[in-house]
Design a protein around this motif. Structure first.
Motif, PDB file in Angstrom:
ATOM      1  N   ARG A 120       0.857  -1.187   0.000  1.00 25.67           N
ATOM      2  CA  ARG A 120       0.000   0.000   0.000  1.00 25.67           C
ATOM      3  C   ARG A 120       0.885   1.225   0.000  1.00 25.67           C
ATOM      4  N   ASP A 121       0.318   2.377  -0.326  1.00 21.74           N
ATOM      5  CA  ASP A 121       1.073   3.621  -0.373  1.00 21.74           C
ATOM      6  C   ASP A 121       1.702   3.905   0.985  1.00 21.74           C
ATOM      7  N   VAL A 122       3.009   4.190   0.989  1.00 23.99           N
ATOM      8  CA  VAL A 122       3.738   4.349   2.244  1.00 23.99           C
ATOM      9  C   VAL A 122       3.260   5.581   3.015  1.00 23.99           C
ATOM     10  N   VAL A 123       2.890   6.646   2.320  1.00 22.73           N
ATOM     11  CA  VAL A 123       2.408   7.842   3.007  1.00 22.73           C
ATOM     12  C   VAL A 123       1.108   7.532   3.760  1.00 22.73           C
ATOM     13  N   GLU A 124       0.232   6.761   3.136  1.00 23.96           N
ATOM     14  CA  GLU A 124      -1.006   6.362   3.804  1.00 23.96           C
ATOM     15  C   GLU A 124      -0.707   5.524   5.041  1.00 23.96           C
ATOM     16  N   ALA A 125       0.245   4.588   4.906  1.00 27.18           N
ATOM     17  CA  ALA A 125       0.592   3.719   6.036  1.00 27.18           C
ATOM     18  C   ALA A 125       1.155   4.538   7.195  1.00 27.18           C
ATOM     19  N   VAL A 126       2.043   5.485   6.888  1.00 24.26           N
ATOM     20  CA  VAL A 126       2.640   6.328   7.928  1.00 24.26           C
ATOM     21  C   VAL A 126       1.569   7.182   8.608  1.00 24.26           C
ATOM     22  N   GLU A 127       0.691   7.751   7.818  1.00 29.02           N
ATOM     23  CA  GLU A 127      -0.355   8.598   8.396  1.00 29.02           C
ATOM     24  C   GLU A 127      -1.303   7.791   9.280  1.00 29.02           C
ATOM     25  N   GLU A 128      -1.543   6.539   8.921  1.00 21.84           N
ATOM     26  CA  GLU A 128      -2.383   5.706   9.785  1.00 21.84           C
ATOM     27  C   GLU A 128      -1.663   5.424  11.101  1.00 21.84           C
ATOM     28  N   PHE A 129      -0.369   5.162  11.025  1.00 23.18           N
ATOM     29  CA  PHE A 129       0.389   4.902  12.249  1.00 23.18           C
ATOM     30  C   PHE A 129       0.437   6.149  13.140  1.00 23.18           C
ATOM     31  N   LEU A 130       0.655   7.310  12.520  1.00 22.24           N
ATOM     32  CA  LEU A 130       0.748   8.556  13.282  1.00 22.24           C
ATOM     33  C   LEU A 130      -0.615   9.061  13.751  1.00 22.24           C
ATOM     34  N   GLY A 131      -1.645   8.759  12.982  1.00 22.32           N
ATOM     35  CA  GLY A 131      -2.954   9.334  13.248  1.00 22.32           C
ATOM     36  C   GLY A 131      -3.076  10.757  12.750  1.00 22.32           C
ATOM     37  N   ARG A 132      -2.159  11.163  11.850  1.00 20.20           N
ATOM     38  CA  ARG A 132      -2.122  12.528  11.315  1.00 20.20           C
ATOM     39  C   ARG A 132      -1.136  12.559  10.155  1.00 20.20           C
ATOM     40  N   PRO A 133      -1.121  13.642   9.367  1.00 24.43           N
ATOM     41  CA  PRO A 133      -0.067  13.790   8.350  1.00 24.43           C
ATOM     42  C   PRO A 133       1.305  13.943   8.997  1.00 24.43           C
ATOM     43  N   SER A 134       2.332  13.487   8.305  1.00 23.48           N
ATOM     44  CA  SER A 134       3.695  13.573   8.833  1.00 23.48           C
ATOM     45  C   SER A 134       4.234  14.995   8.725  1.00 23.48           C
ATOM     46  N   ASN A 135       5.175  15.337   9.629  1.00 21.99           N
ATOM     47  CA  ASN A 135       5.858  16.634   9.556  1.00 21.99           C
ATOM     48  C   ASN A 135       7.294  16.469  10.040  1.00 21.99           C
ATOM     49  N   ASN A 136       8.096  17.541   9.951  1.00 22.50           N
ATOM     50  CA  ASN A 136       9.514  17.449  10.312  1.00 22.50           C
ATOM     51  C   ASN A 136       9.829  18.018  11.688  1.00 22.50           C
ATOM     52  N   GLU A 137       8.816  18.241  12.513  1.00 20.64           N
ATOM     53  CA  GLU A 137       9.035  18.869  13.822  1.00 20.64           C
ATOM     54  C   GLU A 137       9.926  18.014  14.722  1.00 20.64           C
ATOM     55  N   ALA A 138       9.674  16.709  14.762  1.00 26.43           N
ATOM     56  CA  ALA A 138      10.486  15.829  15.616  1.00 26.43           C
ATOM     57  C   ALA A 138      11.929  15.770  15.122  1.00 26.43           C
ATOM     58  N   TYR A 139      12.113  15.782  13.810  1.00 28.25           N
ATOM     59  CA  TYR A 139      13.465  15.763  13.246  1.00 28.25           C
ATOM     60  C   TYR A 139      14.231  17.015  13.668  1.00 28.25           C
ATOM     61  N   MET A 140      13.610  18.175  13.561  1.00 34.09           N
ATOM     62  CA  MET A 140      14.290  19.412  13.924  1.00 34.09           C
ATOM     63  C   MET A 140      14.583  19.446  15.423  1.00 34.09           C
ATOM     64  N   ARG A 141      13.664  18.939  16.240  1.00 34.15           N
ATOM     65  CA  ARG A 141      13.932  18.851  17.693  1.00 34.15           C
ATOM     66  C   ARG A 141      15.144  17.979  17.955  1.00 34.15           C
ATOM     67  N   GLY A 142      15.258  16.903  17.191  1.00 34.31           N
ATOM     68  CA  GLY A 142      16.381  15.991  17.381  1.00 34.31           C
ATOM     69  C   GLY A 142      17.724  16.637  17.116  1.00 34.31           C
ATOM     70  N   LEU A 143      17.742  17.669  16.283  1.00 41.45           N
ATOM     71  CA  LEU A 143      18.981  18.404  16.010  1.00 41.45           C
ATOM     72  C   LEU A 143      19.204  19.533  17.011  1.00 41.45           C
ATOM     73  N   GLY A 144      18.245  19.702  17.934  1.00 40.68           N
ATOM     74  CA  GLY A 144      18.333  20.815  18.865  1.00 40.68           C
ATOM     75  C   GLY A 144      17.924  22.127  18.231  1.00 40.68           C
ATOM     76  N   LEU A 145      17.101  22.038  17.181  1.00 40.21           N
ATOM     77  CA  LEU A 145      16.688  23.236  16.436  1.00 40.21           C
ATOM     78  C   LEU A 145      15.169  23.361  16.472  1.00 40.21           C
ATOM     79  N   GLU A 146      14.614  23.491  17.635  1.00 40.81           N
ATOM     80  CA  GLU A 146      13.151  23.579  17.767  1.00 40.81           C
ATOM     81  C   GLU A 146      12.650  24.931  17.261  1.00 40.81           C
TER      82      GLU A 146
END
Length: 685
Positions: A659-685
């Motif tokens: 199945r489409d990977v974006v759909e699978a990710v959004e089902e797992f997250l319960g929302r559309p994906s974003n880069n907020e967690a990635y930026m936090r991980g770099l210490g760049l909130e």
């Protein structure tokens, strides 16, 4: 040669190869085994591998001819049959290439590479076969196609798209040129890899030159009183570049490391880039990157450039701060206020800051991370989180005595098998990989379980020392084993759908790197190899405080490689060729941070990704954005929460391309994906 493409496929194969023996005469061949029986690798010979290859070629060609002969194309007699033939060839190809990478026997390595090339040539013929394509189109235009389940419809679409991308719509002369170019590209990549893996550079040091290197490291590479021979390989890069007190030692190692195989591979790379450009032009694309990206999540170079440029903009200021911090440390060390930080200084002064400002000594941490303990702790985490069980096979038949074999179970049922080949040796592939050998698939007589191999080049144990990992190497181990459990988690009907989009595939490994930054997890296995003391919580807290000390610079260094990759494959101009060394200089000038390229070095001559994985580097960052976003669900529910782990396994790891990977990710997250967690991980909130 033109007339060959008008002949039946089986005629082509048999005319080009020695006659394969019949299955009855090959009953003793260790590669020919019943469903889910392990290959007896210890008994395989180059002759066995060659026979297996030829038999596979013959049988696969017959399978394809049978598909082309069906009178009423259906999903089962065309696409399921295609998956079966493709699976047969892929298993043989994977074994050939794996043994080319890891076999201690030179004849087996040569035979493995030869077999891989033969099978790859047949793939090229099959995926450009107009008769096969017409059968597929006939079914895709039928009402039966419209009534397929979604995952089967996806399979049909993906296979047809694969044929289109492989030249099936080209005219006869163009098709000949396509096959010539793909053959040339395969030959070039093989030569590049072989040169890289056999470079065998050594750095000889006396006691003064070895100052600062860990005593355990010096003991490993001692070859006389006060003398050391350090192989210039991935396993020694970190210990030398982080710890050698003498700048001359760091520089000498750096130059050797970044010149591996340069005398041969620079010319190969030039030709490889040109041939990939010619292939893209033949296929109707402006650049090779445009051709390569079409089936990926990113779709086109514009999207990738936008993604990269956005990250450059967001991380540059942090990178400048990081460089200023390192410049200050170097100036203080050499008592020169205007001292220039050179590329071979970066790792060393970062390590010095970790030790002096954060009380974090990477070599002391290494003493708490023995390979055996790390494997046990890692296995425990993956098993508990994903509902799997790993059982070591004692005295398993393997290609080298150090290799270990495991079987994977779920509720008592065999789920898969994997091998661990963890340490460097002469002529072995020198990087780190989770290597698929068999993809899961539903067969007539049962389910064929997936098989993978973790190829590593970690510091090998000695008579007096276990293999000790740095925290960074532990991250690599968790990452590569993430690829293994990704493979073990697949349970779909068709092997072609086992693997995800290539620019998402790293996400399913990167996510697991987060657990080594959780003390509850790490403390279960991080114990001093001598005393058994658990890694002190205070030391771990210091590691967390220092985690992002140079996160901006690290991000920029990754982006620098992404940009280089795209320069090769998206900005190539045959009428105005830029020397591959000058591309580094151009990028450094554009980034405006430091002159990271060192004249007289050629890091592009031993960089596996631009050779065998072109237009791939951005995928590590692209995937990491998804990985950190998905990890946020574990942070919310608990890092040891099996319900979340099982849901992750079923929705993401088991998906592949069903199945489409974006759909699978959004089902797992319960929302559309974003880069907020990635930026936090770099210490760049």
């Amino acid at each position: 040669m033109k007339f060959l493409y008008c002949l039946p496929l089986i005629t082509i194969v048999l005319a080009c190869q020695p006659t394969a023996e019949s299955p009855e005469n090959l009953i003793s061949n260790p590669f020919l085994i019943p469903l889910n029986e392990p290959i007896d690798y210890a008994k395989t010979t180059a002759e066995d591998l060659e026979e297996y290859t030829l038999l596979t070629l013959s049988e696969a060609a017959k399978d394809i001819e049978s598909i082309k002969a069906v009178e009423s194309p259906s999903f089962d007699n065309v696409f399921a049959a295609m998956d079966a033939a493709n699976n047969k060839m892929t298993k043989a190809s994977n074994n050939c290439f794996m043994l080319y990478w890891v076999s201690p026997d030179s004849l087996t390595r040569v035979t493995g590479l030869s077999g891989y090339k033969k099978i790859d040539s047949l793939f090229t013929v099959i995926y450009s076969d107009k008769g096969l394509f017409n059968q597929m189109l006939s079914f895709s235009n039928s009402i039966d196609y419209e009534n397929l389940e979604d995952y089967k419809k996806n399979l049909v679409d993906d296979i047809i798209d694969g044929l289109r991308r492989s030249g099936v719509n080209l005219d006869e002369d163009q098709l000949i040129e396509y096959k010539r170019l793909t053959q040339k590209i395969n030959d070039l990549t093989s030569r590049y890899s072989n040169n890289m893996n056999t470079s065998n550079e050594l750095l000889e040091l006396d006691e003064a030159g070895a100052e600062g290197l860990p005593e355990n490291f010096k003991e490993t590479y001692s070859f006389g009183e006060g003398k050391y021979q350090v192989p210039v390989i991935n396993a020694t890069n970190g210990p030398v570049m982080k710890n050698a007190s003498l700048e001359a030692t760091r520089k000498a190692y750096y130059v050797k490391f970044n010149n591996r195989a340069a005398d041969k591979n620079l010319d190969i790379l030039d030709t490889l880039v040109q041939k990939r450009y010619e292939l893209a032009q033949l296929m109707g694309h402006d650049t090779y990157a445009e051709y390569n990206l079409t089936p990926k999540m990113a779709k086109n170079p514009e999207t990738v450039w936008e993604f990269i440029n956005d990250l450059v903009e967001k991380t540059t200021e942090k990178a400048k701060m990081d460089l200023a911090l390192l410049d200050k440390a170097r100036a203080k060390d050499v008592s020169q206020p205007n001292a220039v930080l050179d590329p071979w200084d970066v790792s060393y002064y970062k390590n010095e800051l970790l030790k002096t400002e954060y009380n974090v000594d990477s070599e002391k941490i290494r003493e708490y991370l023995s390979m055996d303990d790390c494997l046990e702790g890692m296995f425990t985490l993956y098993q508990n989180l994903l509902g799997l069980e790993f059982r070591k096979v004692e005295n398993g038949s393997v290609w080298y005595e150090e290799v270990e074999m495991y079987e994977v179970f779920e509720e008592g049922h065999l789920k898969g098998r994997f091998y661990l080949d963890l340490f460097p040796r002469p002529n072995k592939e020198s990087w780190f990989y989770g290597v698929p050998l068999v993809d899961g698939r539903l067969m007539k007589d049962g389910y064929e379980v997936p098989i993978s191999m973790l190829l590593g080049n970690f510091t090998r144990p000695t008579e007096t020392l276990p293999s000790l990992l740095s925290h960074g190497e532990l991250s690599t181990l968790f990452h590569e084993f993430g690829h293994i459990v990704d493979g073990m988690s697949y349970g779909g009907d068709f092997a072609i759908q086992a693997n995800s989009k290539s620019d998402f595939s790293e996400a399913m490994s990167q996510i697991f790197e987060n657990w080594i930054w959780d003390y509850e997890t790490l403390s279960t296995f991080a114990m001093h190899y001598k005393t058994g003391e658990v890694l002190p919580k205070e030391l771990f807290d210091n590691m967390v405080r220092a985690k992002n000390i140079t996160s901006g610079l690290s991000a920029i260094n990754s982006l620098r490689r992404c940009i280089y990759d795209l320069n090769l494959y998206d900005l190539y101009d045959p009428n105005s060729k830029i020397p591959t060394d000058d591309i580094w200089k151009k990028i450094d000038k554009e980034l405006g941070l430091m002159d990271a390229f060192v004249d007289g070095t050629h890091p592009q001559s031993s960089w596996i990704h631009i050779n065998t994985h072109p237009v791939y580097m951005y995928g590590y960052l692209w995937s990491d954005v998804y990985a950190q976003d998905m990890f946020s669900v574990f942070e919310e529910n608990g890092l040891q929460d099996q319900a979340t782990g099982m849901r992750y396994r079923k929705l993401i790891l088991a998906n592949g391309t069903q199945r489409d990977v974006v759909e699978a990710v959004e089902e797992f997250l319960g929302r559309p994906s974003n880069n907020e967690a990635y930026m936090r991980g770099l210490g760049l909130e």
